[in-house]
Design an enzyme around this catalytic site. Structure first.
Site, PDB file in Angstrom:
ATOM      1  N   TYR A  70       0.827  -1.213   0.000  1.00 36.98           N
ATOM      2  CA  TYR A  70       0.000   0.000   0.000  1.00 36.98           C
ATOM      3  C   TYR A  70       0.858   1.258   0.000  1.00 36.98           C
ATOM      4  CZ  TYR A  70      -4.383  -2.445   0.081  1.00 36.98           C
ATOM      5  OH  TYR A  70      -5.446  -3.229  -0.301  1.00 36.98           O
ATOM      6  N   ASP A 107      -8.258   6.584  -4.771  1.00 35.75           N
ATOM      7  CA  ASP A 107      -7.158   7.506  -5.077  1.00 35.75           C
ATOM      8  C   ASP A 107      -7.495   8.981  -4.911  1.00 35.75           C
ATOM      9  OD1 ASP A 107      -8.678   8.105  -7.425  1.00 35.75           O
ATOM     10  OD2 ASP A 107      -7.638   6.548  -8.567  1.00 35.75           O
ATOM     11  N   HIS A 122     -15.127   2.113  -1.428  1.00 37.53           N
ATOM     12  CA  HIS A 122     -14.058   1.236  -0.930  1.00 37.53           C
ATOM     13  C   HIS A 122     -13.018   1.994  -0.106  1.00 37.53           C
ATOM     14  CE1 HIS A 122     -15.127  -1.826  -4.341  1.00 37.53           C
ATOM     15  NE2 HIS A 122     -15.955  -1.872  -3.322  1.00 37.53           N
ATOM     16  N   CYS A 130      -6.869   2.107  12.768  1.00 36.76           N
ATOM     17  CA  CYS A 130      -6.410   0.984  13.590  1.00 36.76           C
ATOM     18  C   CYS A 130      -7.006  -0.301  13.021  1.00 36.76           C
ATOM     19  CB  CYS A 130      -6.884   1.200  15.028  1.00 36.76           C
ATOM     20  SG  CYS A 130      -6.648  -0.247  16.082  1.00 36.76           S
ATOM     21  N   CYS A 134      -9.927   0.076  17.539  1.00 39.79           N
ATOM     22  CA  CYS A 134     -10.022  -0.049  18.999  1.00 39.79           C
ATOM     23  C   CYS A 134     -10.860   1.048  19.659  1.00 39.79           C
ATOM     24  CB  CYS A 134      -8.618  -0.108  19.607  1.00 39.79           C
ATOM     25  SG  CYS A 134      -7.698   1.437  19.397  1.00 39.79           S
ATOM     26  N   CYS A 159      -0.629   1.392  16.372  1.00 44.33           N
ATOM     27  CA  CYS A 159      -1.757   2.248  16.756  1.00 44.33           C
ATOM     28  C   CYS A 159      -1.394   2.946  18.060  1.00 44.33           C
ATOM     29  CB  CYS A 159      -3.012   1.397  16.945  1.00 44.33           C
ATOM     30  SG  CYS A 159      -4.378   2.299  17.705  1.00 44.33           S
ATOM     31  N   GLY A 199     -15.390   2.435 -16.566  1.00 42.31           N
ATOM     32  CA  GLY A 199     -14.115   1.856 -16.150  1.00 42.31           C
ATOM     33  C   GLY A 199     -14.168   0.860 -15.018  1.00 42.31           C
ATOM     34  N   SER A 201     -14.841  -3.431 -14.154  1.00 44.66           N
ATOM     35  CA  SER A 201     -15.076  -4.763 -14.707  1.00 44.66           C
ATOM     36  C   SER A 201     -16.434  -5.298 -14.261  1.00 44.66           C
ATOM     37  CB  SER A 201     -13.966  -5.716 -14.247  1.00 44.66           C
ATOM     38  OG  SER A 201     -13.899  -5.721 -12.837  1.00 44.66           O
ATOM     39  N   PRO A 226     -13.106   0.316 -22.595  1.00 48.38           N
ATOM     40  CA  PRO A 226     -12.529  -0.222 -23.831  1.00 48.38           C
ATOM     41  C   PRO A 226     -12.827  -1.711 -24.024  1.00 48.38           C
ATOM     42  CG  PRO A 226     -10.789   0.307 -22.233  1.00 48.38           C
ATOM     43  CD  PRO A 226     -12.088   0.750 -21.632  1.00 48.38           C
TER      44      PRO A 226
HETATM   45  C1  BJW Z   1     -10.838   1.235 -18.620  1.00 51.18           C
HETATM   46  C2  BJW Z   1      -9.691   1.877 -19.031  1.00 51.18           C
HETATM   47  C3  BJW Z   1      -9.820   3.223 -19.465  1.00 51.18           C
HETATM   48  C4  BJW Z   1      -9.155  -0.106 -18.440  1.00 51.18           C
HETATM   49  N1  BJW Z   1     -11.023   3.802 -19.440  1.00 51.18           N
HETATM   50  N2  BJW Z   1     -12.002   1.823 -18.615  1.00 51.18           N
HETATM   51  C5  BJW Z   1     -21.667 -11.997  -4.212  1.00 51.18           C
HETATM   52  C6  BJW Z   1     -21.249 -12.944  -5.120  1.00 51.18           C
HETATM   53  C7  BJW Z   1     -19.927 -13.356  -5.153  1.00 51.18           C
HETATM   54  C8  BJW Z   1     -18.980 -12.829  -4.282  1.00 51.18           C
HETATM   55  C9  BJW Z   1     -19.396 -11.882  -3.380  1.00 51.18           C
HETATM   56  C10 BJW Z   1     -20.717 -11.490  -3.353  1.00 51.18           C
HETATM   57  N3  BJW Z   1     -20.847 -10.550  -2.375  1.00 51.18           N
HETATM   58  C11 BJW Z   1     -19.636 -10.358  -1.811  1.00 51.18           C
HETATM   59  C12 BJW Z   1     -18.736 -11.167  -2.397  1.00 51.18           C
HETATM   60  C13 BJW Z   1     -17.306 -11.268  -2.064  1.00 51.18           C
HETATM   61  C14 BJW Z   1     -16.470 -10.155  -2.593  1.00 51.18           C
HETATM   62  C15 BJW Z   1     -16.511 -10.147  -4.119  1.00 51.18           C
HETATM   63  O1  BJW Z   1     -17.174  -9.362  -4.752  1.00 51.18           O
HETATM   64  N4  BJW Z   1     -15.763 -11.047  -4.731  1.00 51.18           N
HETATM   65  C16 BJW Z   1     -15.678 -11.093  -6.191  1.00 51.18           C
HETATM   66  C17 BJW Z   1     -14.228 -11.125  -6.626  1.00 51.18           C
HETATM   67  C18 BJW Z   1     -16.469 -12.246  -6.685  1.00 51.18           C
HETATM   68  N5  BJW Z   1     -16.904  -8.854  -2.063  1.00 51.18           N
HETATM   69  C19 BJW Z   1     -16.521  -8.439  -0.873  1.00 51.18           C
HETATM   70  O2  BJW Z   1     -15.838  -9.130  -0.135  1.00 51.18           O
HETATM   71  C20 BJW Z   1     -17.007  -7.068  -0.427  1.00 51.18           C
HETATM   72  N6  BJW Z   1     -17.536  -7.134   0.890  1.00 51.18           N
HETATM   73  C21 BJW Z   1     -18.736  -7.608   1.149  1.00 51.18           C
HETATM   74  O3  BJW Z   1     -19.507  -7.959   0.275  1.00 51.18           O
HETATM   75  O4  BJW Z   1     -19.034  -7.629   2.467  1.00 51.18           O
HETATM   76  C22 BJW Z   1     -20.254  -8.239   2.902  1.00 51.18           C
HETATM   77  C23 BJW Z   1     -19.948  -9.166   4.018  1.00 51.18           C
HETATM   78  C24 BJW Z   1     -18.925  -8.911   4.892  1.00 51.18           C
HETATM   79  C25 BJW Z   1     -18.650  -9.767   5.944  1.00 51.18           C
HETATM   80  C26 BJW Z   1     -19.426 -10.892   6.083  1.00 51.18           C
HETATM   81  C27 BJW Z   1     -20.445 -11.148   5.203  1.00 51.18           C
HETATM   82  C28 BJW Z   1     -20.725 -10.266   4.178  1.00 51.18           C
HETATM   83  C29 BJW Z   1     -15.866  -6.086  -0.331  1.00 51.18           C
HETATM   84  C30 BJW Z   1     -15.263  -5.776  -1.640  1.00 51.18           C
HETATM   85  C31 BJW Z   1     -14.085  -4.810  -1.442  1.00 51.18           C
HETATM   86  C32 BJW Z   1     -13.289  -4.620  -2.706  1.00 51.18           C
HETATM   87  N7  BJW Z   1     -12.107  -3.920  -2.420  1.00 51.18           N
HETATM   88  C33 BJW Z   1     -11.134  -3.685  -3.498  1.00 51.18           C
HETATM   89  C34 BJW Z   1      -9.765  -3.351  -2.881  1.00 51.18           C
HETATM   90  C35 BJW Z   1      -9.722  -1.918  -2.378  1.00 51.18           C
HETATM   91  C36 BJW Z   1      -8.369  -1.579  -1.840  1.00 51.18           C
HETATM   92  C37 BJW Z   1      -7.280  -1.675  -2.869  1.00 51.18           C
HETATM   93  O5  BJW Z   1      -7.365  -1.093  -3.956  1.00 51.18           O
HETATM   94  O6  BJW Z   1      -6.308  -2.347  -2.580  1.00 51.18           O
HETATM   95  O7  BJW Z   1     -11.605  -2.639  -4.343  1.00 51.18           O
HETATM   96  S1  BJW Z   1     -11.013  -5.073  -4.634  1.00 51.18           S
HETATM   97  C38 BJW Z   1     -10.818  -4.121  -6.065  1.00 51.18           C
HETATM   98  O8  BJW Z   1     -11.900  -4.367  -6.990  1.00 51.18           O
HETATM   99  C39 BJW Z   1     -10.915  -2.651  -5.626  1.00 51.18           C
HETATM  100  C40 BJW Z   1     -11.769  -2.079  -6.706  1.00 51.18           C
HETATM  101  O9  BJW Z   1     -12.418  -0.907  -6.244  1.00 51.18           O
HETATM  102  C41 BJW Z   1     -12.728  -3.203  -7.026  1.00 51.18           C
HETATM  103  C42 BJW Z   1     -13.387  -3.092  -8.344  1.00 51.18           C
HETATM  104  O10 BJW Z   1     -12.474  -3.145  -9.387  1.00 51.18           O
HETATM  105  P1  BJW Z   1     -12.707  -2.266 -10.689  1.00 51.18           P
HETATM  106  O11 BJW Z   1     -12.720  -0.847 -10.316  1.00 51.18           O
HETATM  107  O12 BJW Z   1     -13.849  -2.784 -11.439  1.00 51.18           O
HETATM  108  O13 BJW Z   1     -11.318  -2.509 -11.476  1.00 51.18           O
HETATM  109  P2  BJW Z   1     -10.881  -3.735 -12.391  1.00 51.18           P
HETATM  110  O14 BJW Z   1      -9.405  -3.747 -12.380  1.00 51.18           O
HETATM  111  O15 BJW Z   1     -11.589  -4.981 -12.051  1.00 51.18           O
HETATM  112  O16 BJW Z   1     -11.422  -3.338 -13.836  1.00 51.18           O
HETATM  113  C43 BJW Z   1     -10.928  -2.213 -14.527  1.00 51.18           C
HETATM  114  C44 BJW Z   1     -11.821  -1.952 -15.720  1.00 51.18           C
HETATM  115  O17 BJW Z   1     -11.383  -0.755 -16.336  1.00 51.18           O
HETATM  116  C45 BJW Z   1     -11.792  -3.036 -16.783  1.00 51.18           C
HETATM  117  O18 BJW Z   1     -13.119  -3.340 -17.175  1.00 51.18           O
HETATM  118  C46 BJW Z   1     -11.031  -2.379 -17.939  1.00 51.18           C
HETATM  119  O19 BJW Z   1     -11.458  -2.829 -19.214  1.00 51.18           O
HETATM  120  C47 BJW Z   1     -11.377  -0.938 -17.733  1.00 51.18           C
HETATM  121  N8  BJW Z   1     -10.434   0.048 -18.291  1.00 51.18           N
HETATM  122  N9  BJW Z   1      -8.601   1.087 -18.967  1.00 51.18           N
HETATM  123  C48 BJW Z   1     -12.065   3.149 -19.062  1.00 51.18           C
HETATM  124  N10 BJW Z   1      -8.719   3.986 -19.910  1.00 51.18           N
END
Ligand code: BJW
Length: 258
Positions: A70, A107, A122, A130, A134, A159, A199, A201, A226
């Site tokens: 990070y 960001d 997110h 922390c 806590c 912390c 942007g 997925s 894209p």
């Molecule tokens: C362009 C481009 C250009 C390229 N112009 N476009 C139901 C079903 C199945 C699973 C789950 C479900 N519910 C929950 C889950 C589990 C899980 C999940 O979704 N898993 C999947 C992988 C299946 N979800 C969670 O765990 C979430 N929590 C939750 O549901 O809690 C409930 C709960 C809690 C406790 C007990 C019980 C229930 C939390 C999800 C948190 C996600 N966090 C992250 C990390 C953040 C910190 C970090 O960055 O390190 O967030 S994961 C990561 O993915 C990040 C992003 O915000 C997020 C989304 O990604 P994004 O933005 O879509 O990016 P990419 O890379 O995937 O795609 C980029 C796109 O851009 C592509 O399409 C390109 O084509 C495009 N692109 N250039 C325009 N120039």
């Protein structure tokens, strides 16, 4: 329909919208030099998948390794500036003051571009908290007030309240989204007449479900990406291309003749 007439049609729909939600993902920041979440990792982290590192378990197992990842991204993001996509989104909000940005990005570039109403689903890499929250959820920590020195001390910092680890205030897999953020985004999507999805997925829940909530209530979905995504199937208008190129064209078509 040609790309030009698609953009003009989408711009016409946006101009007439009453309750617009703009849902963004990592692709919006790609042209600012920030890799998307699913791009391959580099350097010390090249053998890892981001999905393995962005979890509480990974942090528990190896806090320093995850903290350093990070820190590396924080330094990259500190250099990054909004691109024409962020700027067009902010300008679009000026034309349609009811429009709300719901972002999965951590960001802060939408705010830097001048977007006013931004829901961060997110969290934000600009804040830390922390690991055990806590003092309540979230227990935010300003690491600059700690004796810990990022230049010389290895992370994570301790912390100041409980001595446990400090972590970034972002949402990892298996964690709940910030209180209030998902609820507001859900309500806005349920009431939206147009959702502009840029942007993402569309694979990470619950954010990925938001356009479906809106579509079930007959909102028009417009997508800029894209590549095809999990959202494309419900998009009435799919505008293929990078947001830094497409969004300025959409804005120009919207404001044409004003
Ligand atoms: C362009 C481009 C250009 C390229 N112009 N476009 C139901 C079903 C199945 C699973 C789950 C479900 N519910 C929950 C889950 C589990 C899980 C999940 O979704 N898993 C999947 C992988 C299946 N979800 C969670 O765990 C979430 N929590 C939750 O549901 O809690 C409930 C709960 C809690 C406790 C007990 C019980 C229930 C939390 C999800 C948190 C996600 N966090 C992250 C990390 C953040 C910190 C970090 O960055 O390190 O967030 S994961 C990561 O993915 C990040 C992003 O915000 C997020 C989304 O990604 P994004 O933005 O879509 O990016 P990419 O890379 O995937 O795609 C980029 C796109 O851009 C592509 O399409 C390109 O084509 C495009 N692109 N250039 C325009 N120039």
């Amino acid at each position: 329909m040609s790309d030009d007439s698609l953009i003009r049609e989408a711009a016409r729909v946006l101009r007439g919208s009453q309750r617009l939600v703009i849902l963004t993902g990592a692709g919006v920041s790609k042209e600012s030099g920030i890799p998307t979440f699913r791009d391959a990792l580099e350097g010390l982290w090249e053998n890892y998948d981001a999905q393995q590192l962005a979890t509480p378990d990974a942090f528990r197992r190896n806090p320093r390794f995850v903290w350093d990842w990070y820190q590396h991204r924080r330094e990259m993001m500190a250099e990054a500036r909004p691109n024409p996509g962020h700027e067009a989104i902010a300008a679009l909000q000026n034309h349609l003051p009811q429009a709300v940005v719901v972002t999965q990005n951590i960001d802060g570039l939408h705010q830097m571009a001048g977007s006013q109403d931004v829901i961060e689903l997110h969290g934000s890499l600009r804040r830390n908290k922390c690991f055990d929250n806590c003092q309540g959820n979230p227990t935010l920590i300003n690491i600059h007030t700690l004796a810990w020195n990022p230049a010389t001390d290895d992370g994570p910092p301790p912390c100041p309240h409980c001595g446990g680890w400090v972590r970034p205030d972002v949402v990892w897999f298996h964690e709940t989204l910030p209180p209030g953020a998902l609820e507001r985004a859900h309500l806005l999507c349920a009431a939206a007449d147009v959702v502009l999805v840029i942007g993402t997925s569309g694979v990470v829940q619950p954010a990925a479900n938001l356009p479906f909530v809106a579509a079930r209530r007959n909102a028009t979905i417009i997508e800029v990406n894209p590549e095809l995504s999990q959202i494309t199937a419900i998009a009435r208008y799919y505008l293929p291309g990078p947001s830094g190129e497409i969004m300025p064209q959409v804005l120009a078509a919207m404001t044409d003749g004003e």
